[in-house]
Write a protein that holds these residues in place. Sequence first.
Motif, PDB file in Angstrom:
ATOM      1  N   VAL A 105       0.687  -1.190  -0.087  1.00 40.17           N
ATOM      2  CA  VAL A 105      -0.100   0.152  -0.031  1.00 40.17           C
ATOM      3  C   VAL A 105       0.823   1.160  -0.029  1.00 40.17           C
ATOM      4  N   ASN A 106       2.199   1.038  -0.051  1.00 38.08           N
ATOM      5  CA  ASN A 106       2.865   2.156  -0.223  1.00 38.08           C
ATOM      6  C   ASN A 106       4.063   1.941  -1.369  1.00 38.08           C
ATOM      7  N   PRO A 107       4.753   3.055  -1.856  1.00 39.22           N
ATOM      8  CA  PRO A 107       5.572   2.982  -3.115  1.00 39.22           C
ATOM      9  C   PRO A 107       6.974   2.151  -2.517  1.00 39.22           C
ATOM     10  N   ASP A 108       7.239   2.316  -1.281  1.00 39.60           N
ATOM     11  CA  ASP A 108       8.440   1.707  -0.838  1.00 39.60           C
ATOM     12  C   ASP A 108       8.363   0.025  -0.466  1.00 39.60           C
ATOM     13  N   HIS A 109       7.100  -0.237  -0.387  1.00 41.48           N
ATOM     14  CA  HIS A 109       6.609  -1.694  -0.263  1.00 41.48           C
ATOM     15  C   HIS A 109       7.149  -2.223   0.996  1.00 41.48           C
ATOM     16  N   THR A 110       6.856  -1.442   1.880  1.00 47.19           N
ATOM     17  CA  THR A 110       7.253  -1.761   3.417  1.00 47.19           C
ATOM     18  C   THR A 110       5.830  -1.970   4.330  1.00 47.19           C
ATOM     19  N   ALA A 111       4.949  -1.642   3.592  1.00 48.81           N
ATOM     20  CA  ALA A 111       3.429  -1.765   4.421  1.00 48.81           C
ATOM     21  C   ALA A 111       2.628  -2.491   3.476  1.00 48.81           C
ATOM     22  N   THR A 112       1.699  -3.629   4.149  1.00 50.95           N
ATOM     23  CA  THR A 112       0.830  -4.202   3.144  1.00 50.95           C
ATOM     24  C   THR A 112      -0.696  -4.082   3.514  1.00 50.95           C
ATOM     25  N   VAL A 113      -1.532  -4.609   2.719  1.00 45.75           N
ATOM     26  CA  VAL A 113      -2.995  -4.456   3.009  1.00 45.75           C
ATOM     27  C   VAL A 113      -3.394  -5.014   4.367  1.00 45.75           C
ATOM     28  N   SER A 114      -2.514  -6.361   4.861  1.00 41.25           N
ATOM     29  CA  SER A 114      -2.942  -6.813   6.078  1.00 41.25           C
ATOM     30  C   SER A 114      -2.300  -6.107   7.160  1.00 41.25           C
ATOM     31  N   ASP A 115      -1.554  -5.149   6.918  1.00 43.20           N
ATOM     32  CA  ASP A 115      -1.010  -4.249   8.122  1.00 43.20           C
ATOM     33  C   ASP A 115      -2.097  -3.121   8.548  1.00 43.20           C
ATOM     34  N   GLY A 116      -2.812  -2.899   7.640  1.00 42.62           N
ATOM     35  CA  GLY A 116      -3.820  -1.829   7.903  1.00 42.62           C
ATOM     36  C   GLY A 116      -4.664  -1.849   9.154  1.00 42.62           C
ATOM     37  N   PRO A 117      -5.253  -0.913   9.736  1.00 39.96           N
ATOM     38  CA  PRO A 117      -6.109  -0.746  11.096  1.00 39.96           C
ATOM     39  C   PRO A 117      -7.281  -1.511  10.580  1.00 39.96           C
ATOM     40  N   ASP A 118      -7.737  -1.378   9.339  1.00 43.12           N
ATOM     41  CA  ASP A 118      -8.924  -1.751   9.236  1.00 43.12           C
ATOM     42  C   ASP A 118      -9.032  -3.390   8.723  1.00 43.12           C
ATOM     43  N   PHE A 119      -8.140  -3.616   8.513  1.00 38.43           N
ATOM     44  CA  PHE A 119      -8.041  -5.169   8.009  1.00 38.43           C
ATOM     45  C   PHE A 119      -8.763  -6.110   8.979  1.00 38.43           C
ATOM     46  N   PRO A 120      -9.693  -6.895   8.918  1.00 36.23           N
ATOM     47  CA  PRO A 120     -10.259  -7.752   9.794  1.00 36.23           C
ATOM     48  C   PRO A 120      -9.427  -8.691  10.300  1.00 36.23           C
ATOM     49  N   GLU A 121      -9.350  -8.627  11.740  1.00 33.68           N
ATOM     50  CA  GLU A 121      -8.668  -9.497  12.596  1.00 33.68           C
ATOM     51  C   GLU A 121      -8.822 -11.089  12.286  1.00 33.68           C
ATOM     52  N   MET A 122      -9.800 -11.478  11.802  1.00 29.65           N
ATOM     53  CA  MET A 122     -10.239 -12.793  11.823  1.00 29.65           C
ATOM     54  C   MET A 122      -9.407 -13.496  10.480  1.00 29.65           C
ATOM     55  N   PHE A 123      -9.070 -12.502   9.516  1.00 31.58           N
ATOM     56  CA  PHE A 123      -8.360 -12.751   8.257  1.00 31.58           C
ATOM     57  C   PHE A 123      -6.980 -12.857   8.332  1.00 31.58           C
ATOM     58  N   LYS A 124      -6.582 -12.202   9.431  1.00 30.17           N
ATOM     59  CA  LYS A 124      -4.944 -12.102   9.481  1.00 30.17           C
ATOM     60  C   LYS A 124      -4.224 -13.120   9.484  1.00 30.17           C
ATOM     61  N   PRO A 125      -4.627 -14.309  10.708  1.00 29.45           N
ATOM     62  CA  PRO A 125      -3.700 -15.598  10.178  1.00 29.45           C
ATOM     63  C   PRO A 125      -3.498 -16.101   8.776  1.00 29.45           C
ATOM     64  N   LEU A 126      -4.821 -16.101   8.206  1.00 27.85           N
ATOM     65  CA  LEU A 126      -4.528 -16.414   6.745  1.00 27.85           C
ATOM     66  C   LEU A 126      -3.741 -15.534   5.830  1.00 27.85           C
ATOM     67  N   ALA A 127      -3.871 -14.181   5.952  1.00 25.24           N
ATOM     68  CA  ALA A 127      -3.074 -13.155   5.178  1.00 25.24           C
ATOM     69  C   ALA A 127      -1.301 -13.757   5.484  1.00 25.24           C
ATOM     70  N   VAL A 128      -1.194 -13.974   6.934  1.00 26.22           N
ATOM     71  CA  VAL A 128       0.197 -13.997   7.284  1.00 26.22           C
ATOM     72  C   VAL A 128       0.836 -15.382   6.620  1.00 26.22           C
ATOM     73  N   ALA A 129      -0.232 -16.410   6.512  1.00 23.33           N
ATOM     74  CA  ALA A 129       0.259 -17.729   5.965  1.00 23.33           C
ATOM     75  C   ALA A 129       0.438 -17.640   4.546  1.00 23.33           C
ATOM     76  N   MET A 130      -0.382 -16.956   3.836  1.00 23.24           N
ATOM     77  CA  MET A 130      -0.302 -16.764   2.389  1.00 23.24           C
ATOM     78  C   MET A 130       0.836 -15.808   1.938  1.00 23.24           C
ATOM     79  N   ALA A 131       1.203 -14.791   2.657  1.00 18.73           N
ATOM     80  CA  ALA A 131       2.431 -13.885   2.682  1.00 18.73           C
ATOM     81  C   ALA A 131       3.467 -14.724   2.759  1.00 18.73           C
ATOM     82  N   LYS A 132       3.686 -15.532   3.557  1.00 16.29           N
ATOM     83  CA  LYS A 132       4.772 -16.447   4.083  1.00 16.29           C
ATOM     84  C   LYS A 132       5.104 -17.223   2.733  1.00 16.29           C
TER      85      LYS A 132
END
Length: 209
Positions: A105-132
């Motif tokens: 979500v930034n040009p430096d590629h240091t922040a992702t969609v799942s890092d955002g405050p509005d990202f649903p907590e229930m989906f974070k484990p899935l996002a982490v696994a897929m990012a890995k």
Amino acid sequence: MKIAVICANGKAGRLIVKEAMDRNLDVTAVVRGENRSAAGKVIAKDLFDLTAADLKGFDAVVDAFGAWTPETLEQHSTTLKHLCDTLSGTDTRLLVVGGAGSLYVNPDHTATVSDGPDFPEMFKPLAVAMAKALGELRQRKDVKWTYISPAGDFQAEGERTGEYILGGEELTLNSKGESVISYADYAIAMVDEIVGGSHIQERISVVRK
């Protein structure tokens, strides 16, 4: 063109099979049980049991695997590793149905969609696994892979508009400021990439036009 769709019975897999068959591609469904896709050719095997011989001769293999429960999330990595090891050193392309949480979500590629405050907590484990899994995939220089992330709102029952915007590593919004795409339009993008794409060892993304 010969393609295999792994986990062809899933919602994304079935639509990818249908889209490919509608374009007269030679499609084989890879499923664990009874084939529920439109494909006439079937390999009935668990993903982990697939061998190089099973996938030999295909121009492209689509990985439509999905896992959502806590005890299976690690399989995003282990299944992808198995497919990469199986296809290592071949000319067969591996196209992965990815996730949106790892889009930047930034040009430096240091922040992702799942890092955002509005990202649903229930989906974070899935996002982490897929990012890995994506991070591990990026290390594979021996496989012709392409990782395709959908928009943030990935709609299983959404309409097929026939249009989409092709993006890259960063979250792309359409003219309405939306990050949304249907599974049907995602399937179009997937088959477009199989047929004419050249994004080898790249992550791309798609959003409804």
